[in-house]
Design an enzyme around this catalytic site. Sequence first.
Site, PDB file in Angstrom:
ATOM      1  N   GLU A 196     -68.707 -13.080 -20.945  1.00 50.24           N
ATOM      2  CA  GLU A 196     -69.039 -12.776 -22.342  1.00 50.24           C
ATOM      3  C   GLU A 196     -67.920 -11.913 -22.911  1.00 50.24           C
ATOM      4  O   GLU A 196     -67.567 -10.901 -22.334  1.00 50.24           O
ATOM      5  CB  GLU A 196     -70.388 -12.034 -22.380  1.00 50.24           C
ATOM      6  CG  GLU A 196     -70.726 -11.369 -23.704  1.00 50.24           C
ATOM      7  CD  GLU A 196     -70.731 -12.334 -24.886  1.00 50.24           C
ATOM      8  OE1 GLU A 196     -71.416 -13.374 -24.804  1.00 50.24           O
ATOM      9  OE2 GLU A 196     -70.015 -12.067 -25.881  1.00 50.24           O
ATOM     10  N   ASN A 249     -75.703 -13.674 -30.913  1.00 48.43           N
ATOM     11  CA  ASN A 249     -76.702 -13.823 -31.970  1.00 48.43           C
ATOM     12  C   ASN A 249     -78.120 -13.871 -31.410  1.00 48.43           C
ATOM     13  O   ASN A 249     -79.084 -13.610 -32.131  1.00 48.43           O
ATOM     14  CB  ASN A 249     -76.455 -15.114 -32.759  1.00 48.43           C
ATOM     15  CG  ASN A 249     -75.249 -15.001 -33.671  1.00 48.43           C
ATOM     16  OD1 ASN A 249     -74.908 -13.908 -34.108  1.00 48.43           O
ATOM     17  ND2 ASN A 249     -74.607 -16.114 -33.945  1.00 48.43           N
ATOM     18  N   GLY A 275     -84.602 -13.523 -35.077  1.00 50.68           N
ATOM     19  CA  GLY A 275     -86.025 -13.247 -35.235  1.00 50.68           C
ATOM     20  C   GLY A 275     -86.903 -13.647 -34.060  1.00 50.68           C
ATOM     21  O   GLY A 275     -88.095 -13.358 -34.049  1.00 50.68           O
ATOM     22  N   GLY A 276     -86.315 -14.318 -33.075  1.00 44.50           N
ATOM     23  CA  GLY A 276     -87.081 -14.641 -31.870  1.00 44.50           C
ATOM     24  C   GLY A 276     -88.217 -15.622 -32.081  1.00 44.50           C
ATOM     25  O   GLY A 276     -89.267 -15.515 -31.446  1.00 44.50           O
ATOM     26  N   ARG A 327     -84.091 -25.314 -44.796  1.00 44.06           N
ATOM     27  CA  ARG A 327     -83.163 -24.255 -45.186  1.00 44.06           C
ATOM     28  C   ARG A 327     -82.122 -24.718 -46.199  1.00 44.06           C
ATOM     29  O   ARG A 327     -81.778 -23.987 -47.121  1.00 44.06           O
ATOM     30  CB  ARG A 327     -82.450 -23.713 -43.940  1.00 44.06           C
ATOM     31  CG  ARG A 327     -83.363 -22.878 -43.104  1.00 44.06           C
ATOM     32  CD  ARG A 327     -82.702 -22.470 -41.818  1.00 44.06           C
ATOM     33  NE  ARG A 327     -83.504 -21.481 -41.104  1.00 44.06           N
ATOM     34  CZ  ARG A 327     -83.250 -21.077 -39.878  1.00 44.06           C
ATOM     35  NH1 ARG A 327     -82.214 -21.564 -39.220  1.00 44.06           N
ATOM     36  NH2 ARG A 327     -84.011 -20.170 -39.309  1.00 44.06           N
ATOM     37  N   GLU A 361     -75.410 -23.606 -29.822  1.00 47.46           N
ATOM     38  CA  GLU A 361     -74.776 -23.750 -31.133  1.00 47.46           C
ATOM     39  C   GLU A 361     -73.361 -24.306 -31.050  1.00 47.46           C
ATOM     40  O   GLU A 361     -72.838 -24.828 -32.042  1.00 47.46           O
ATOM     41  CB  GLU A 361     -74.786 -22.402 -31.874  1.00 47.46           C
ATOM     42  CG  GLU A 361     -74.586 -22.549 -33.382  1.00 47.46           C
ATOM     43  CD  GLU A 361     -74.584 -21.209 -34.124  1.00 47.46           C
ATOM     44  OE1 GLU A 361     -75.119 -20.218 -33.587  1.00 47.46           O
ATOM     45  OE2 GLU A 361     -74.041 -21.167 -35.241  1.00 47.46           O
ATOM     46  N   ILE A 383     -83.618 -21.964 -30.989  1.00 42.06           N
ATOM     47  CA  ILE A 383     -83.983 -21.441 -29.665  1.00 42.06           C
ATOM     48  C   ILE A 383     -84.439 -22.603 -28.778  1.00 42.06           C
ATOM     49  O   ILE A 383     -84.092 -22.676 -27.597  1.00 42.06           O
ATOM     50  CB  ILE A 383     -85.070 -20.344 -29.782  1.00 42.06           C
ATOM     51  CG1 ILE A 383     -84.547 -19.187 -30.648  1.00 42.06           C
ATOM     52  CG2 ILE A 383     -85.492 -19.850 -28.411  1.00 42.06           C
ATOM     53  CD1 ILE A 383     -85.486 -17.988 -30.758  1.00 42.06           C
TER      54      ILE A 383
END
Lengths: 506, 127, 192
Positions: free
Chosen positions: A67, A75, A80-81, A336, A476, A492
């Site tokens: 990482e 992210n 918001g999980g 969205r 992503e 997710i």
Amino acid sequence: MSNLSRRNLLKISALAAAATALGANQSDSNAPSWDGEYDVIVIGSGFAAHAAAVKSAMRGLSVLMVEKMGRVGGNSVINGGIFCVPLSPKQKAQGINDSRELFFKDTLKAGRNLNNPALLELIFSRANDALNLTLECGAEYRDFLEQSGGHSVPRGYKTSNGTGAGIIQPMQARFKSLPNTEVKTRTKFDKFITDDSGRVVGVEVRENYRFDNKLFDDDRENKSGDKKLYRAKKGVVLASGGFCADKVYRKLQEPLIPDNAQTTNHSGATAGAMLEAFRIGAYPVHVSHLQFGPWASPDEKGYGLASKFNVTASFRYGISVDKKTSKRYMNEIADRKTRADKMFEIIGKDENYPIHFCDSRPVKHMLKEQFDKLLASGALKRFDTLDALAAEYGLNASTLKQTVAQYNEYVKQGKDPDFGKILPKDGTDISVPPFYAMRGVPKLHHAMGGVAINNKAQVLSSITNEPIAGLYAAGEVTGGTHGASRLGSNAILDCLVCGMVAGENV
Amino acid sequence: MIKRVLCLLFCLACAGFASDELSVKYPLKPHHEHLALGCADCHENQGDEPSKFKAIGDKGCLSCHKSKKLLAKRLEFMDVLKANPHNSVHDGPTLYCDECHNEHKESTNMCLECHEHEVKEWMGVTP
Amino acid sequence: MKKLALIILVAGFCGFLLVLPTHYALEKTSDDKFCAVCHEMAAMSASYAKDTHSGANKSGVSAKCVDCHLPHTSLARYVLQKAKNGIVEGYIHFFGDPDSIDWVKNLKNREHYVFDSGCLSCHTKVLENELLPTKAKQMHAHYKELLGTQKEIKCASCHVGVGHNFELRNELEYQKPTYKIYEKKMKELRGE
């Protein structure tokens, strides 16, 4: 390390770099001297990376996670999980009727039919397996199912602490508890190392790398760190995330995006790792489709807390109005892209931010700590009357009251003839004060595009139209699953399923 | 004798000047200044050329400050809103010290990247 | 001769009569049971109760409030300081406004409240102990080096949470939050 061996290593890595840069492959006699070897190397540390790392480590493989940032999770620990699980146990228990057809219909509609059907099938069919993997690691979810915009029914599992860290932290703990696993933070992935056949056999990284968010273009300007070569005997999983914070690459895709455009992403979300995959031949898919999150606020930076209010309360149980007309202008729970486009239309050039609001009941679905923090920050405001709300934001009070009355009538009838919103089944309208409101703005949120993968999470090569041996990708950094616009909470799902599949196949 | 005294004074003046210059170039945080810490107290075994000193990393900080869990515990009251910077909802007690704390320049607060307006309601300025 | 012995005996007895209640009074007013009688000391005693110094350790050895918070250089200073504290603190408690004291800010003044002579009267060998970790030895040498100079530091300069298990700030914040946002949450926690 002695000077001599360091010099040798530099030579070798320079050679490796030169060889790969020329598109040539190294022969075995010229094999690099590795600084370490693992079965699997995972690039990144978000949802996809953790699913891949945990799954492959559970199979008994030795796994290295690299990482570039100092913090684990990118992210994934600031979102918001909300995790979309179609046909889940909680849906069943709550009597929510869902189906494969409905999930496909919703997702394809938002994606403008650009979604890769094989990948869509994959994330749908393995959703519950991914959920179980997180549960096995110790993730906890609330009972209240979220219904993110564009979903016909509630499908969203929300972590009990209201952020994706509720999934990452237990998975990270699980990963570290498994034998032969290692996490290297502040370690930047620079290059894939391939053998004669084009197979990915390892990676070149820089340890002690320090990301610098003051640089305009960290990927190219930042020279910090010490070069190391690590061998991956079974394969490399690329799970480096998206590039919404990459000022150079995103502008190449959408020239109208200003350099100072607000994004919900952490500052390290750049394109470098994905571009390296393109360089060794990965197919690019949909890279110019960038998604704006429609639930953000201009009154806070970055991801902030605004989405917690808008996703859970105002959009689902309230309305959004144009300041100039005091009227609704969109379906508040459309996908969205639809919403972001509508909002940008009315925001225009004079920063005419729309007002999202609801009454006192829906905020009870928010996590208390998040609600308190948001209210204290001033981004969310509380009003005892609609007149007070109108006065604060410069709306026309009588028009606003008409708008609300009309909407309440629609809720009663269960039908929104103006914008076709799916109205709350429990009859929640806007009538019980106090009212809660905030100004809204869409922020750059998700890179729809990336490398092409198949349903085994193998990266497809533009040179051979076959999988690149030894290279997998998930999350992503991949493209195609969501088409032109991703539904909220499907990220997710995508990340965990594809990461898990990469971990199974590598 | 006079020569020796003068020489000594000169040396002391130089040393004083040198350390003043260093303390301007590499100022310490007040709490460390108060402890009269010298360069080598943190930059152990790094020679005597300050311009070549390296960051001491978490291990260096924790050689005095013990553990990240203990540091988190000192701010436990912030856990009620999960806003404890040493044990946040996002990262737990895992962040690098120098993600926020700097010794020779102003510290930053990583929380500000997303919670610009809220942070001042939760905590003070990063020491 | 007999007379002298008698005088000594009587004087001794009088002295004893004088010392006994003094000792008793000193003894009874030196631990957290006494100190916490004043509500403003609640956070101090609660955090102390969680610390090894309160006896929360395997051996059960414990230190009282006064063992750290009074000077141990001489009996006279000890008694004098104790008397002074008694008067000042008593006055503030009964006639002043103890609730207005900003204890969180006061934490910075720990060097003023903790006496090295107290620490060192129990930890007699700590400055020379070879068994300590390297960093501790280095810093103790640094401490000794600075003794008597203008830059002199105290035990509590470094040992910030000592005696209160790093919990004093927390206890103070639980009772009277510095940041308003915690107020409601703290009340909920205490079931108010």
